[in-house]
Design an enzyme around this catalytic site. Structure first.
Site, mmCIF file in Angstrom:
data_model
loop_
_atom_site.group_PDB
_atom_site.id
_atom_site.type_symbol
_atom_site.label_atom_id
_atom_site.label_comp_id
_atom_site.label_asym_id
_atom_site.label_seq_id
_atom_site.Cartn_x
_atom_site.Cartn_y
_atom_site.Cartn_z
ATOM 1 N N ARG A 1 22.432 18.241 3.423
ATOM 2 C CA ARG A 1 21.598 17.056 3.643
ATOM 3 C C ARG A 1 20.406 17.013 2.681
ATOM 4 O O ARG A 1 20.055 15.953 2.141
ATOM 5 C CB ARG A 1 21.090 17.055 5.097
ATOM 6 C CG ARG A 1 20.295 15.856 5.527
ATOM 7 C CD ARG A 1 21.128 14.604 5.689
ATOM 8 N NE ARG A 1 21.127 13.756 4.518
ATOM 9 C CZ ARG A 1 22.184 13.101 4.071
ATOM 10 N NH1 ARG A 1 23.343 13.192 4.681
ATOM 11 N NH2 ARG A 1 22.110 12.368 2.987
ATOM 12 N N LYS B 1 4.045 3.382 -9.071
ATOM 13 C CA LYS B 1 4.412 3.166 -7.663
ATOM 14 C C LYS B 1 5.562 4.090 -7.263
ATOM 15 O O LYS B 1 6.655 3.648 -6.908
ATOM 16 C CB LYS B 1 4.778 1.696 -7.446
ATOM 17 C CG LYS B 1 3.589 0.763 -7.700
ATOM 18 C CD LYS B 1 3.870 -0.678 -7.307
ATOM 19 C CE LYS B 1 2.611 -1.539 -7.492
ATOM 20 N NZ LYS B 1 2.848 -2.964 -7.192
ATOM 21 N N GLU C 1 -5.271 -5.423 -18.590
ATOM 22 C CA GLU C 1 -4.568 -6.464 -17.837
ATOM 23 C C GLU C 1 -5.242 -7.806 -18.100
ATOM 24 O O GLU C 1 -6.466 -7.898 -18.044
ATOM 25 C CB GLU C 1 -4.669 -6.092 -16.350
ATOM 26 C CG GLU C 1 -3.887 -6.967 -15.406
ATOM 27 C CD GLU C 1 -3.998 -6.458 -13.964
ATOM 28 O OE1 GLU C 1 -3.555 -5.324 -13.692
ATOM 29 O OE2 GLU C 1 -4.570 -7.179 -13.126
ATOM 30 N N ASP D 1 -0.111 -10.360 -16.765
ATOM 31 C CA ASP D 1 0.076 -10.216 -15.327
ATOM 32 C C ASP D 1 0.600 -11.495 -14.682
ATOM 33 O O ASP D 1 -0.115 -12.501 -14.626
ATOM 34 C CB ASP D 1 -1.265 -9.809 -14.692
ATOM 35 C CG ASP D 1 -1.095 -9.458 -13.232
ATOM 36 O OD1 ASP D 1 0.002 -8.985 -12.846
ATOM 37 O OD2 ASP D 1 -2.062 -9.651 -12.468
#
Lengths: 282, 282, 282, 282, 282, 282
Positions: F102, F138, F200, F221
């Protein structure tokens, strides 16, 4: 004899910490007295009758110090060995063996002590008894994995591993819920369906409530023989019965004859005398 | 009463590991049965006579779970408390207290067990005796810092902390060096000048060799009373004498009367019965 | 040449952390420029005269990255090597060698720097001197085990390992106790019998008090030659003398001739110039 | 003055390990000589001119031992302080202060040493120079976060953090790729677009190749002044120039006047003399 | 709404590692652009409908960076929040908030994603259904404690925590034992009496064998509706039925109507879309 | 096909933690049902088309449990494999394989899921496109090293590793500095010269400011196609253009045709469906 597994990955970290505790400042004596290329062979010898346990830990300690050491496991895990028996041997650089001796023995003396005590409890069961002996969570902080393993090696069983494995409702939980029934139903609603619900009871009335509420296991807390007998009668076919609280070796036969399914004893892990094992150099 | 220090930084890690061991899967029972905002107050109560020990660990366990818990230390470290005495209290969220109960008790029951046994050994010394009782390195792997502290709290002393703190020449070292004299001189040449040189001897001949070689301490290994008496006589003014090997409580008075400076007993840490301390909720 | 032990278990963790520090984000350059199956052989070469030290760490770094790398230790630990000498070699996957190069060098350049400086201090002792040179606890946080080892490899000695190994009474302790005598007797009453009691003194009066109180070692703090000479005379046969405080290489011969037993120098570890060792690819 | 951040989460672990290294066996001397409730106040005092650095670490060490200690930061990070200046103070339990003294000083003496050396390199730049001084990856294994911070506090800059932050093509990479151009294009194809590509060159021919291949930065390795001057001329407007290799303080002014953009010096971290800071008790 | 516990001690270590992963090299941008004493206030805002989860982790991240930050939990754990809702706020030093933003969001976006998906599965149950939805052990390595908590917060239940909590006999175990009956009896003989025995079955024949052998739970593996219906009929009153294998949201209503006790879905944790939560600065 | 490196030293720790999470309480089922000396061979088989990734982790998991297990990597890292393909095999003790199954799958299913998604994004680029697809930060807390590696294995690229690798100026930084120009110049003054400065921008005006201030990279962006087209036109030859914000697979071809240099997509790591890989026993 069943063979028990000790997950080595988790043991490695315990061994590393124990070695660091004893060796971070080096071994003054061995560095001074033993030549770097001297070789030796040493045997872990039982001083008294005991149950072999912890061979993998014994090996791990020496291999962590020096991967060139060779450990031979003479006795099988769980084997009963008599006074003077060689349980394991280690050979290789003498310095490495001496540096690991104390840590290795500190681990296995405790593990053998537990396995041997567990064995004596199991041996105290009457012939043909199906009662099982278990530990509880009164283990040495950080060493639970080793101690539960030793309990199994000694022929006894484990209770739940930790607070997340199963439910055990005690007096404070009952009081907070206002009764056994509510406590059990709340636990049933929340606990994984893979976990049993155990409820501690200290009277036959509480027992009846727990049975009525569908407890899977009832923990008969510090009951005398007569109460245990009656509790077993009432619970028969409805719940597993577990006798607990101040269990001593002397009481095992009687409790088993009363028909309880489980006898749980904190003494298996919290009050163990380390076994006397010496490391004899050939 | 001297006040002993327990370095908290090192304890924090032990506590974190013990909590993770018991709580990584959550506490099924408490989460189900106890309301999140229920408050409680619990007392750690001695069941029997014992020596208070481990208050800082008790507090650390509960604070690690929930910094808002408040711990009060009622008994001082080292204080003798009788049956039924409240040693410490904790109050705050009921869930947090219940989640930490077992881990806290597992730590302090062992520490109190050690402190209480150490106390009994020290109390067994004859009035006015200057003999000191010490532990040895037979401690639970990973918990040495707590166990040596408990020994001190019980009024006994510590032996060397680890293999890097002082020299202790044993039979294998002597054999490898070809004799006591060589072993001692090699150790003297290598060990820090801040460390004493101790040499294990199992006969009066070896004792004489060790004294001649300038051992600071002689470990009288498993000697009978007559041999100890003679060894003490010969070593007087030349080396510290330490009786060791299979020391039991019963033998303390006699050994002390023979005049040994130190009696070291592995039993103080390796074969301890956990003290019976309960956590009673008000 | 004595052979020194470096407990590998404790080193493994330091190496893992250092590799993580440099490699957690991968090695952009090597992954881009070097073929995965390219092989290489590289030699750690001394640029200047130095004392070889840290071969086990050098090997551990490369083996932790890639167990298939083969390290050969050409020079023995403690061996003096000249400019251009190959100390160790490593061969195997080129990527693995390049990824470990900087970490391996950062470790051994520091260790060799310490061993080489220690060697120079020891070499500065007059012919036949029995004075020993030692480090003190001014080591790099977390790397004490490596730095004390390097000091020994360079032919010098270690002072106490840490605050729990031996007693060293300094001015603040004396002030708190109200005098040297009380400080020493309190330390004697508490410290393990395996630890020596050292007391810092900054005048001949304090020296006399320390000797009278039975200090095992007197630390002569920042004394001029005349005071040291007199201190050595007074302490002769009563305590070990240790000169300390702002010790430089230049002062070693004079201090040794004054007869101090020990010269302790924080510079051995706290102000070391890394040795110039390069990793040359064949 | 810019204010630099030292991520405390990562520092806490370093501090815990350093304390464990020195205190796992307790502090024999302090426990014996200092009353448990004695209070004290101590000042970290500069012995010589230096640049304040490490106040957060100083505080973290003492708070980890005893959260009740109060640290006051008198000097700002990066502030130049003269001989005798109090940099920080700590007050509270005397035992706690004494137990942390050495560890705290071992950290900050090194950090101040680095900041002070960095400051001296930056101060050596000619008036109005835009050249920046940087460290390289020759940091103490495990302490990179502290040492790069100290470099910044001293007014210098950091080079890439680790092997995953930016590309630095060295001779072995060039050789493996068969030339500078291939190496740079392979790196460009693989490295994050957020990372610059730096290429080490040891001749003007290699420089031309690197510029032609579009290197963002050229590392001028161990070049004499004339070559540096010509390299700067050729690279102007095409790549950042970095002088590296055996940089000493003495060479800073000349290199800066030659117009290099960056001077990188391993000495800032690998060969630092710990600053002399004492902890004086009031 | 039940309130779920997330043991903070175990979370602290995960948070420390995540912060180290992102911040060990500092935050270049924030250190450059934000003044050290600038203050800010930021809100974690839901972009879409979701179930609030992870407030304690959100707080722990920011407090680990800077204990002076103040976190306010606006939404309760498990609360359904709509698009644009402020879930939590944090205020204090702007640098500290910016340094923790990404790590905090990475944690809670995943936790909210899981809680929200669990909620949708539970909401898909028919009115009045007593079927429970559970996760399985397909969790992100190292984050199981957070993910199981999020499942509970979303209104679903947990399956066994790990391989030591309960027995789950799969095809390989059955094959090794030579049949379902032997496998179950061997498991019963070895497993703690607090753990239930679950057996995977892929046909009605295997189901009958498992029921006959006394399985507590039967896992109906990848069965079609008709087979599930018949299995539920046969198991009624004898064992808990669990439908598993490729469970999707669409199939929940039908399976629940067939009367299975448990539906276990690996998708709850192994294939989760992170929730869209932004950190908006006021 | 380029070959990517996964630093094994850092992976070992992740594997050890994951195994501890699942195995600290042992594997009840396997210990009961499988004989200790039973041997087995199992194949990791793709259920559907996918990109092989994580062979080293698969091997590390099994080797950590039992060094005697033998893993064969059938498919190369990055290789596209079809439904039913054997990717890796493992053979040895059956217990050891079942205990690791697992954990091994939990790791590689996620890694393969990421590699496969990355591959699909890269495959969506128009023929001959030079646009690169990248991840962003992220990632799953603690697993960044594995996830960035999987992105590369899938043919995409990595963005900056962490907050210390490169500069990325966002709206809060701009606001705090009072404008794009100041933010960029402050970042340039502080960041390592090896790091690029990305800014940005959410409008063409901000773009112009960023270009004027010398940004190396402009992050466009959440711009629509027309704005992106114009932004690319203005930035051509002056800065790298990166399209970001809510990127989906569907938008890749269009964005690439608009000529952006980089498309960064958080979805590659934060919203990945684990690949369906089974472990089939022969």
């Amino acid at each position: 004899m069943t063979s028990h597994e000790l997950p080595l990955g988790s043991v490695a970290d315990l061994v590393a910490r124990a070695l660091h505790e004893d060796l971070a400042g080096g071994d003054l004596t061995t560095e001074a007295c033993i030549d770097a290329d001297a070789m030796a062979r040493a045997s872990a010898v039982a001083r008294g009758a005991m149950v072999a346990c912890g061979g993998a830990v014994f090996e791990q300690v020496f291999r962590a110090i020096d991967p060139s050491l060779v450990v031979e496991r003479v006795a099988a895990e769980g084997e009963r060995v008599g006074d003077g028996t060689t349980v394991w041997t280690v050979r290789g650089r003498a310095r490495s063996i001496l540096m690991g001796e104390r840590v290795a023995l500190n681990f296995v003396q405790r593990m053998i002590g537990i396995a041997t005590m567990a064995r004596s409890y199991v041996d105290a069961l009457p012939e043909g008894s199906t009662t099982r002996i278990t530990d509880i969570r009164k283990t040495t902080p950080g060493l639970r994995i080793l101690e539960r393993y030793a309990v199994r090696v000694g022929g006894a069983h484990n209770h739940r591993d930790n607070l997340g494995s199963a439910v055990l409702i005690k007096d404070n939980h009952i009081a907070a819920c206002g009764g056994v029934g509510t406590a059990i139903s709340r636990a049933r609603a929340r606990a994984p369906h893979t976990s049993r619900i155990e409820c501690e009871v200290d009277s036959l009335e509480q027992l009846d409530q727990a049975l009525a509420a569908g407890a899977d296991i009832v923990l008969l807390d510090n009951m005398d023989d007569d109460t245990v007998r009656e509790a077993v009668r009432r619970a028969k076919g409805r719940a597993i019965t577990e006798a607990s609280g101040g269990i001593t070796l002397a009481r095992i036969p009687a409790l088993a004859r009363l028909g309880v399914d489980v006898i749980s004893a904190g003494a298996l892990t919290h009050s163990v005398k380390s076994a006397d094992v010496g490391l004899d150099f050939a």
